[in-house]
Design an enzyme around this catalytic site. Structure first.
Site, PDB file in Angstrom:
ATOM      1  N   ARG A  66      59.757 133.359  61.529  1.00  0.00           N
ATOM      2  CA  ARG A  66      60.483 133.208  60.509  1.00  0.00           C
ATOM      3  C   ARG A  66      60.916 134.646  59.761  1.00  0.00           C
ATOM      4  O   ARG A  66      62.008 134.995  59.612  1.00  0.00           O
ATOM      5  CB  ARG A  66      60.003 132.390  59.489  1.00  0.00           C
ATOM      6  N   ASN A 108      78.068 128.144  48.470  1.00  0.00           N
ATOM      7  CA  ASN A 108      77.788 126.977  49.453  1.00  0.00           C
ATOM      8  C   ASN A 108      78.701 126.104  49.360  1.00  0.00           C
ATOM      9  O   ASN A 108      79.119 125.612  48.066  1.00  0.00           O
ATOM     10  CB  ASN A 108      76.182 126.604  49.359  1.00  0.00           C
ATOM     11  N   HIS A 110      79.036 121.748  49.862  1.00  0.00           N
ATOM     12  CA  HIS A 110      78.055 120.630  50.195  1.00  0.00           C
ATOM     13  C   HIS A 110      78.849 119.494  50.150  1.00  0.00           C
ATOM     14  O   HIS A 110      79.719 119.304  49.060  1.00  0.00           O
ATOM     15  CB  HIS A 110      76.894 120.601  49.124  1.00  0.00           C
ATOM     16  N   ASP A 147      71.134 129.303  44.505  1.00  0.00           N
ATOM     17  CA  ASP A 147      70.038 130.006  43.943  1.00  0.00           C
ATOM     18  C   ASP A 147      68.718 129.591  44.705  1.00  0.00           C
ATOM     19  O   ASP A 147      68.823 129.332  45.859  1.00  0.00           O
ATOM     20  CB  ASP A 147      70.011 129.638  42.401  1.00  0.00           C
ATOM     21  N   ASP A 151      70.292 123.410  46.986  1.00  0.00           N
ATOM     22  CA  ASP A 151      71.698 122.790  46.120  1.00  0.00           C
ATOM     23  C   ASP A 151      71.604 122.567  44.664  1.00  0.00           C
ATOM     24  O   ASP A 151      72.019 121.751  44.035  1.00  0.00           O
ATOM     25  CB  ASP A 151      71.984 121.487  46.826  1.00  0.00           C
TER      26      ASP A 151
END
Ligand code: GAR
Length: 208
Positions: A66, A108, A110, A147, A151
């Protein structure tokens, strides 16, 4: 001009909504400089190429761990020195270093009314399956800054969508996209790029 990087994983209809907004002049002061996908088969990459935007794939599968993927991803973002990063259906956890570097500069979308049906495991069609299972009568979409939580960042804009008696997760997903996501994502970006959005104590203020 605000330089914007859009990160995608799949079909890219939200990316398309942003491209269309820029082309129509509904979204101003934005230059879409690069699209990054974690999935080389994402149709969103085609959409980017069709619009003349540089399209790049950085897949975790091509890295041993990762950390190496995160480093490569951060390099691809920083290479174009963006003012804003947009997660438009990007289903990979953004490296925390990048979130700290771009505080209140990562957005983002959602597909629910946060704080409902969000957090770990809630993405894509699963969000709508959960909403239907709970029997909610209203759902929608949320645009928020990112952040380090899942979410949890400051909410910029939300739009509601009514659930219908005969909805399936697929029909609901489509309607949430049409009636909410494709509207509030370009709208939010236009406000941000034109200096109308501020964040104070974790709350977004919009001046129009
Ligand atoms: C969109 O519905 C977006 O809200 C969702 O993925 C879909 C991507 O569609 N994002 C999440 O669930 C993030 N938690 P698209 O590739 O057609 O824009």
């Amino acid at each position: 001009m605000f330089k914007v990087v859009v990160c995608v994983s799949g079909g890219g209809t939200n990316l398309q909504a942003v491209i269309d907004g820029v082309e129509k002049g509904a979204v101003t002061n934005i230059q879409l400089v690069r699209v990054i996908s974690n999935n080389k088969n994402a149709y969103a990459l085609e959409r980017a190429k069709n619009a003349g935007i540089e399209a790049v794939c950085v897949s975790p599968r091509d890295y041993d761990d990762r950390e190496s993927f995160n480093e490569a991803f951060i390099r691809e973002v920083n290479a174009v020195n963006p003012d804003l990063i947009v997660l438009a259906g990007f289903l990979v956890t953004v490296p925390p270093q990048l979130i700290r570097q771009y505080e209140n500069r990562i957005v983002n979308i959602h597909p629910s009314l946060i704080p409902a049906f969000c957090g770990t495991g809630y993405y894509g069609i699963k969000v709508h399956e959960a909403a239907l299972a709970r029997g909610v009568k209203v759902t929608g979409a949320t645009v928020h800054f990112v952040d380090e939580g899942m979410d949890t960042g400051p909410i910029i804009m939300q739009k509601t969508v009514a659930v219908q008696e005969d909805d399936t997760a697929e029909s609901l997903q489509r309607r949430v996209m049409e009636q909410a996501e494709w509207i509030i994502l370009p709208w939010s970006l236009n406000l941000i790029a034109n200096g109308k959005v501020t964040v104070e104590n974790g709350q977004v203020h919009v001046s129009e």
